[in-house]
Design an enzyme around this catalytic site. Structure first.
Site, PDB file in Angstrom:
ATOM      1  N   HIS A   1      -5.704  -6.456   0.833  1.00  0.00           N
ATOM      2  CA  HIS A   1      -4.942  -6.425   2.350  1.00  0.00           C
ATOM      3  C   HIS A   1      -3.945  -7.785   2.158  1.00  0.00           C
ATOM      4  O   HIS A   1      -2.736  -7.308   2.526  1.00  0.00           O
ATOM      5  CB  HIS A   1      -6.019  -6.878   3.200  1.00  0.00           C
ATOM      6  CG  HIS A   1      -5.339  -7.099   4.764  1.00  0.00           C
ATOM      7  ND1 HIS A   1      -5.656  -6.445   5.800  1.00  0.00           N
ATOM      8  CD2 HIS A   1      -4.310  -7.920   5.368  1.00  0.00           C
ATOM      9  CE1 HIS A   1      -4.820  -6.665   6.955  1.00  0.00           C
ATOM     10  NE2 HIS A   1      -4.262  -7.738   6.726  1.00  0.00           N
ATOM     11  N   GLU A   2      -3.869  -8.820   1.878  1.00  0.00           N
ATOM     12  CA  GLU A   2      -2.967  -9.659   1.455  1.00  0.00           C
ATOM     13  C   GLU A   2      -1.883  -9.548   0.747  1.00  0.00           C
ATOM     14  O   GLU A   2      -0.857  -9.527   0.795  1.00  0.00           O
ATOM     15  CB  GLU A   2      -3.706 -11.186   1.352  1.00  0.00           C
ATOM     16  CG  GLU A   2      -4.493 -11.846   2.168  1.00  0.00           C
ATOM     17  CD  GLU A   2      -4.391 -11.571   3.931  1.00  0.00           C
ATOM     18  OE1 GLU A   2      -3.060 -11.501   4.062  1.00  0.00           O
ATOM     19  OE2 GLU A   2      -4.844 -11.425   4.722  1.00  0.00           O
TER      20      GLU A   2
ATOM     21  N   GLY B   1      -7.303 -14.524   5.710  1.00  0.00           N
ATOM     22  CA  GLY B   1      -6.289 -14.510   4.757  1.00  0.00           C
ATOM     23  C   GLY B   1      -4.982 -14.250   5.594  1.00  0.00           C
ATOM     24  O   GLY B   1      -4.965 -13.846   6.787  1.00  0.00           O
TER      25      GLY B   1
ATOM     26  N   HIS C   1       0.518  -7.205   2.120  1.00  0.00           N
ATOM     27  CA  HIS C   1       1.436  -7.747   2.963  1.00  0.00           C
ATOM     28  C   HIS C   1       2.890  -7.974   1.967  1.00  0.00           C
ATOM     29  O   HIS C   1       3.872  -7.899   2.457  1.00  0.00           O
ATOM     30  CB  HIS C   1       1.031  -8.967   3.456  1.00  0.00           C
ATOM     31  CG  HIS C   1       0.209  -8.756   4.824  1.00  0.00           C
ATOM     32  ND1 HIS C   1       0.851  -8.336   5.798  1.00  0.00           N
ATOM     33  CD2 HIS C   1      -0.907  -9.027   5.230  1.00  0.00           C
ATOM     34  CE1 HIS C   1      -0.046  -8.213   6.955  1.00  0.00           C
ATOM     35  NE2 HIS C   1      -1.019  -8.726   6.496  1.00  0.00           N
TER      36      HIS C   1
ATOM     37  N   GLN D   1       3.919 -13.083   6.976  1.00  0.00           N
ATOM     38  CA  GLN D   1       3.375 -13.016   8.397  1.00  0.00           C
ATOM     39  C   GLN D   1       3.977 -14.297   9.142  1.00  0.00           C
ATOM     40  O   GLN D   1       3.878 -14.406  10.360  1.00  0.00           O
ATOM     41  CB  GLN D   1       1.749 -13.116   8.386  1.00  0.00           C
ATOM     42  CG  GLN D   1       1.159 -11.825   7.796  1.00  0.00           C
ATOM     43  CD  GLN D   1      -0.244 -11.964   7.781  1.00  0.00           C
ATOM     44  OE1 GLN D   1      -0.846 -12.390   6.826  1.00  0.00           O
ATOM     45  NE2 GLN D   1      -0.907 -11.487   8.944  1.00  0.00           N
TER      46      GLN D   1
ATOM     47  N   CYS E   1      -6.149  -7.372  11.158  1.00  0.00           N
ATOM     48  CA  CYS E   1      -4.977  -8.383  10.795  1.00  0.00           C
ATOM     49  C   CYS E   1      -4.504  -8.881  11.829  1.00  0.00           C
ATOM     50  O   CYS E   1      -4.242  -8.628  12.794  1.00  0.00           O
ATOM     51  CB  CYS E   1      -3.787  -7.146  10.331  1.00  0.00           C
ATOM     52  SG  CYS E   1      -2.425  -8.055   9.553  1.00  0.00           S
ATOM     53  N   LEU E   2      -4.241 -10.293  11.745  1.00  0.00           N
ATOM     54  CA  LEU E   2      -3.544 -11.295  12.422  1.00  0.00           C
ATOM     55  C   LEU E   2      -2.249 -10.689  13.187  1.00  0.00           C
ATOM     56  O   LEU E   2      -1.816 -10.959  14.163  1.00  0.00           O
ATOM     57  CB  LEU E   2      -3.465 -12.860  11.775  1.00  0.00           C
ATOM     58  CG  LEU E   2      -4.574 -13.388  11.355  1.00  0.00           C
ATOM     59  CD1 LEU E   2      -4.385 -14.571  10.652  1.00  0.00           C
ATOM     60  CD2 LEU E   2      -5.688 -13.307  12.760  1.00  0.00           C
TER      61      LEU E   2
HETATM   62 NI    NI Z   1      -2.999  -8.763   7.535  1.00  0.00          NI
END
Ligand code: NI
Length: 154
Positions: A130-131, A46, A134, A51, A88-89
Site C-alpha cells: 500500500h505504501e 504506514g 503511494h 501524503q 488509507c489516511l
Molecule cells: Ni495510504
C-alpha cells in the site's frame, strides 16, 4: 517535532510519482521525524511522504512490531495472495477488500543511506504494498479484489 497535514483524495498530488531521495541530509531527517509524529498522531500503520505533500520516495511504517523508515524502497519478491480489508489516511471514511501478495520482501535505504532488507506477511505485507503504491501515485481503491466495492467505514 511537528505534525504535518495529511492530503486527502481529490488532491492531485496523490496521483503523482515520487522522486528518489538522493541527499541524506537534515532536511530528510526532519521529514522523517515529522512523518513519524504524523503517523502516530493519526494512528495509522504506514505513511508515505506524498501524503504530507512531499514527492519523495520515503515511507514510514509501524504495524505494531516496531517503527521502520524506508527510503527508495523496492519490492524484490512476493509470494501468494491475500484478500483483506484495507483503508488509507488519505481516503477517509472508506475501506475495501484488496488483492495483495501474502508475503513480500522489500529492499530500502535507511536514514544513513545503507540498504536493508525487510520481510512482511499479513498486515505488514499489505502495508508495504500500500505504501509503495503511494510512491507511484496509486491509492488502494485501484487495488480492490475482483467483485469488491468500497465500503463506508465510519
Ligand atoms: Ni495510504
Amino acid at each position: 517535532m511537528a505534525i504535518r497535514k495529511i492530503r486527502v483524495d481529490g488532491d492531485s498530488i496523490l496521483t503523482k510519482t515520487s522522486r528518489p531521495v538522493t541527499e541524506f541530509d537534515d532536511r530528510l531527517f526532519q521529514l522523517l521525524d515529522d512523518m513519524k509524529d504524523t503517523l502516530y498522531k493519526a494512528e495509522g500503520c504506514g505513511l508515505a511522504a506524498v501524503q504530507v505533500g512531499v514527492l519523495r520516495r520515503v515511507v514510514v511504517v509501524d504495524c505494531g512490531d516496531g517503527y521502520i523508515e524506508l527510503i527508495n524502497p523496492e519490492i524484490v519478491s512476493s509470494e501468494g495472495e491475500q484478500k483483506e480489508s484495507e483503508a488509507c489516511l488519505s481516503v477517509p471514511g472508506l475501506s475495501g477488500v484488496t488483492l495483495r501478495p501474502a508475503q513480500v520482501r522489500v529492499r530500502a535505504q535507511n536514514r544513513d543511506g545503507n540498504w536493508c532488507m525487510y520481510q512482511g506477511d499479513g498486515l505488514k505485507a499489505r502495508c508495504f504494498c500500500h505504501e509503495l503504491d503511494h510512491l507511484d501515485g496509486v491509492l488502494f481503491p485501484q487495488k480492490l479484489a475482483p467483485g469488491e466495492k468500497l465500503q463506508r467505514s465510519r
